[in-house]
Design a protein around this motif. Sequence first.
Motif, PDB file in Angstrom:
ATOM      1  N   LYS A 102      32.627   0.904  55.396  1.00 44.42           N
ATOM      2  CA  LYS A 102      34.029   1.400  55.349  1.00 44.42           C
ATOM      3  C   LYS A 102      33.734   3.029  54.694  1.00 44.42           C
ATOM      4  N   VAL A 103      32.839   3.660  55.195  1.00 43.05           N
ATOM      5  CA  VAL A 103      32.291   4.864  54.692  1.00 43.05           C
ATOM      6  C   VAL A 103      32.334   5.905  55.923  1.00 43.05           C
ATOM      7  N   LEU A 104      31.939   5.705  57.116  1.00 44.35           N
ATOM      8  CA  LEU A 104      31.609   6.738  58.194  1.00 44.35           C
ATOM      9  C   LEU A 104      32.906   7.343  58.604  1.00 44.35           C
ATOM     10  N   HIS A 105      34.238   6.455  58.607  1.00 45.07           N
ATOM     11  CA  HIS A 105      35.348   6.971  59.167  1.00 45.07           C
ATOM     12  C   HIS A 105      35.955   8.048  58.478  1.00 45.07           C
ATOM     13  N   ASN A 106      35.366   8.531  57.123  1.00 44.21           N
ATOM     14  CA  ASN A 106      35.884   9.253  56.180  1.00 44.21           C
ATOM     15  C   ASN A 106      35.396  10.581  56.456  1.00 44.21           C
ATOM     16  N   LEU A 107      34.216  10.907  57.157  1.00 42.72           N
ATOM     17  CA  LEU A 107      33.362  11.996  57.560  1.00 42.72           C
ATOM     18  C   LEU A 107      33.654  12.454  58.827  1.00 42.72           C
ATOM     19  N   PRO A 108      33.963  13.701  58.876  1.00 47.50           N
ATOM     20  CA  PRO A 108      34.186  14.364  60.081  1.00 47.50           C
ATOM     21  C   PRO A 108      33.100  14.288  61.263  1.00 47.50           C
ATOM     22  N   ASP A 109      31.845  14.322  60.941  1.00 53.83           N
ATOM     23  CA  ASP A 109      30.571  13.968  61.683  1.00 53.83           C
ATOM     24  C   ASP A 109      29.890  12.934  61.395  1.00 53.83           C
ATOM     25  N   PRO A 110      30.174  11.653  61.583  1.00 52.30           N
ATOM     26  CA  PRO A 110      29.442  10.405  61.301  1.00 52.30           C
ATOM     27  C   PRO A 110      27.850  10.424  61.594  1.00 52.30           C
ATOM     28  N   GLY A 111      27.495  11.300  62.371  1.00 52.72           N
ATOM     29  CA  GLY A 111      26.100  11.228  62.733  1.00 52.72           C
ATOM     30  C   GLY A 111      25.178  11.898  61.792  1.00 52.72           C
ATOM     31  N   LEU A 112      25.776  12.801  60.823  1.00 51.82           N
ATOM     32  CA  LEU A 112      25.047  13.455  59.908  1.00 51.82           C
ATOM     33  C   LEU A 112      24.435  12.649  58.927  1.00 51.82           C
ATOM     34  N   PRO A 113      25.392  11.521  58.126  1.00 44.85           N
ATOM     35  CA  PRO A 113      24.933  10.707  57.306  1.00 44.85           C
ATOM     36  C   PRO A 113      23.821   9.761  57.990  1.00 44.85           C
ATOM     37  N   LEU A 114      23.973   9.391  59.210  1.00 44.60           N
ATOM     38  CA  LEU A 114      22.940   8.485  59.568  1.00 44.60           C
ATOM     39  C   LEU A 114      21.461   9.298  59.973  1.00 44.60           C
ATOM     40  N   THR A 115      21.464  10.437  60.092  1.00 46.71           N
ATOM     41  CA  THR A 115      20.420  11.303  60.186  1.00 46.71           C
ATOM     42  C   THR A 115      19.616  11.448  58.681  1.00 46.71           C
ATOM     43  N   GLU A 116      20.560  11.555  57.576  1.00 44.49           N
ATOM     44  CA  GLU A 116      19.999  11.227  56.264  1.00 44.49           C
ATOM     45  C   GLU A 116      19.422   9.800  55.895  1.00 44.49           C
ATOM     46  N   ALA A 117      20.134   8.997  56.639  1.00 41.23           N
ATOM     47  CA  ALA A 117      19.433   7.511  56.423  1.00 41.23           C
ATOM     48  C   ALA A 117      18.281   7.345  57.025  1.00 41.23           C
ATOM     49  N   ARG A 118      18.077   7.983  58.226  1.00 43.26           N
ATOM     50  CA  ARG A 118      16.831   7.816  58.782  1.00 43.26           C
ATOM     51  C   ARG A 118      15.666   8.492  58.080  1.00 43.26           C
ATOM     52  N   ARG A 119      16.076   9.545  57.084  1.00 37.72           N
ATOM     53  CA  ARG A 119      15.016  10.176  56.548  1.00 37.72           C
ATOM     54  C   ARG A 119      14.532   9.473  55.310  1.00 37.72           C
ATOM     55  N   VAL A 120      15.758   8.825  54.636  1.00 33.82           N
ATOM     56  CA  VAL A 120      15.202   8.199  53.333  1.00 33.82           C
ATOM     57  C   VAL A 120      14.729   6.647  53.688  1.00 33.82           C
ATOM     58  N   LEU A 121      14.836   6.124  54.622  1.00 29.25           N
ATOM     59  CA  LEU A 121      14.534   4.777  55.006  1.00 29.25           C
ATOM     60  C   LEU A 121      12.954   4.822  55.471  1.00 29.25           C
ATOM     61  N   ALA A 122      12.189   3.819  54.781  1.00 26.56           N
ATOM     62  CA  ALA A 122      10.646   3.705  55.080  1.00 26.56           C
ATOM     63  C   ALA A 122      10.653   2.907  56.450  1.00 26.56           C
ATOM     64  N   PRO A 123       9.682   3.042  57.273  1.00 28.99           N
ATOM     65  CA  PRO A 123       9.287   2.727  58.370  1.00 28.99           C
ATOM     66  C   PRO A 123       9.709   0.993  58.031  1.00 28.99           C
ATOM     67  N   GLY A 124      10.395   0.440  59.186  1.00 27.79           N
ATOM     68  CA  GLY A 124      10.789  -1.120  58.840  1.00 27.79           C
ATOM     69  C   GLY A 124      11.938  -1.278  58.056  1.00 27.79           C
ATOM     70  N   GLY A 125      12.396  -0.301  57.279  1.00 29.43           N
ATOM     71  CA  GLY A 125      13.537  -0.390  56.589  1.00 29.43           C
ATOM     72  C   GLY A 125      15.117  -0.655  57.533  1.00 29.43           C
ATOM     73  N   ARG A 126      15.701  -1.280  56.742  1.00 25.93           N
ATOM     74  CA  ARG A 126      17.070  -1.589  57.538  1.00 25.93           C
ATOM     75  C   ARG A 126      18.451  -0.833  57.053  1.00 25.93           C
ATOM     76  N   ILE A 127      19.210  -0.620  58.186  1.00 24.50           N
ATOM     77  CA  ILE A 127      20.492  -0.216  58.050  1.00 24.50           C
ATOM     78  C   ILE A 127      21.212  -0.929  58.364  1.00 24.50           C
ATOM     79  N   VAL A 128      22.499  -1.056  57.447  1.00 24.13           N
ATOM     80  CA  VAL A 128      23.700  -1.971  57.948  1.00 24.13           C
ATOM     81  C   VAL A 128      24.993  -1.063  57.843  1.00 24.13           C
ATOM     82  N   LEU A 129      25.886  -1.219  58.841  1.00 21.87           N
ATOM     83  CA  LEU A 129      27.119  -0.220  58.769  1.00 21.87           C
ATOM     84  C   LEU A 129      28.230  -1.344  59.046  1.00 21.87           C
TER      85      LEU A 129
END
Length: 237
Positions: A102-129
């Motif tokens: 329940k986070v991305l709906h609060n941001l005007p551009d939800p793609g930006l935090p996902l770009t940041e998520a890609r940066r901080v995640l190691a290869p094989g790391g998992r993301i859950v929304l």
Amino acid sequence: MSTELIAALDTADAVPGAEQLRARTYDLLQAAPGALVADIGCGTGRAVAELTARGVRATGIDPDEQMIATARTRAPGADLRVADARALPFRDAELAGYRADKVLHNLPDPGLPLTEARRVLAPGGRIVLCGQDWDALVIDSSFPDLTRTLVHARADRIPSPHSARQYRNLLLDVGFHDVAVEARTALFTDATILPMLTGLAAAHQQADEWLTDQQERARTNRLFAAVPFFLASATSP
């Protein structure tokens, strides 16, 4: 951040099915014991505590200092930090898991935090929304036209009300692999949902009768409301 919002979050975390929904997000992370996972928009720290109980090294991130202060009183010793989802305090490829509930709906551009998520995640790391679709609430009412107006008006006040239905494409756009989406529906037939319905009515000058109808439905065991939630999971390449 008001104490009223903290109370509202506590109420939402306690409604029927909420615990099971959170548990599903933890399962989808597939985090090994000791793995470093960030809970983005951690609020009062409930998920951080529950992930820690599973043996995960969980860090809670929230932009609101009062929310983090509350989380620190509830989970002494937890790793809780004030930070923005678009500029996380982690090195490149540092995380094994990333969770945003329940986070991305609060941001005007939800793609930006996902770009940041890609940066901080190691290869094989998992993301859950996880989040609800604010423009798809289902409410039985004696005033269906006004119900549609109220639902849409509430959605229009949210920066990204359709972000949950966009999770799959947003993750694909950023380059995540193995993207999967699940749907859950929270059903309410009692007064538990009345605070949210009151919020819908508050934005419309002619909604008093509508709200009275919903209150009467709750009193006579005739209330019906459904909130669709979507969960998306993916793997960092």
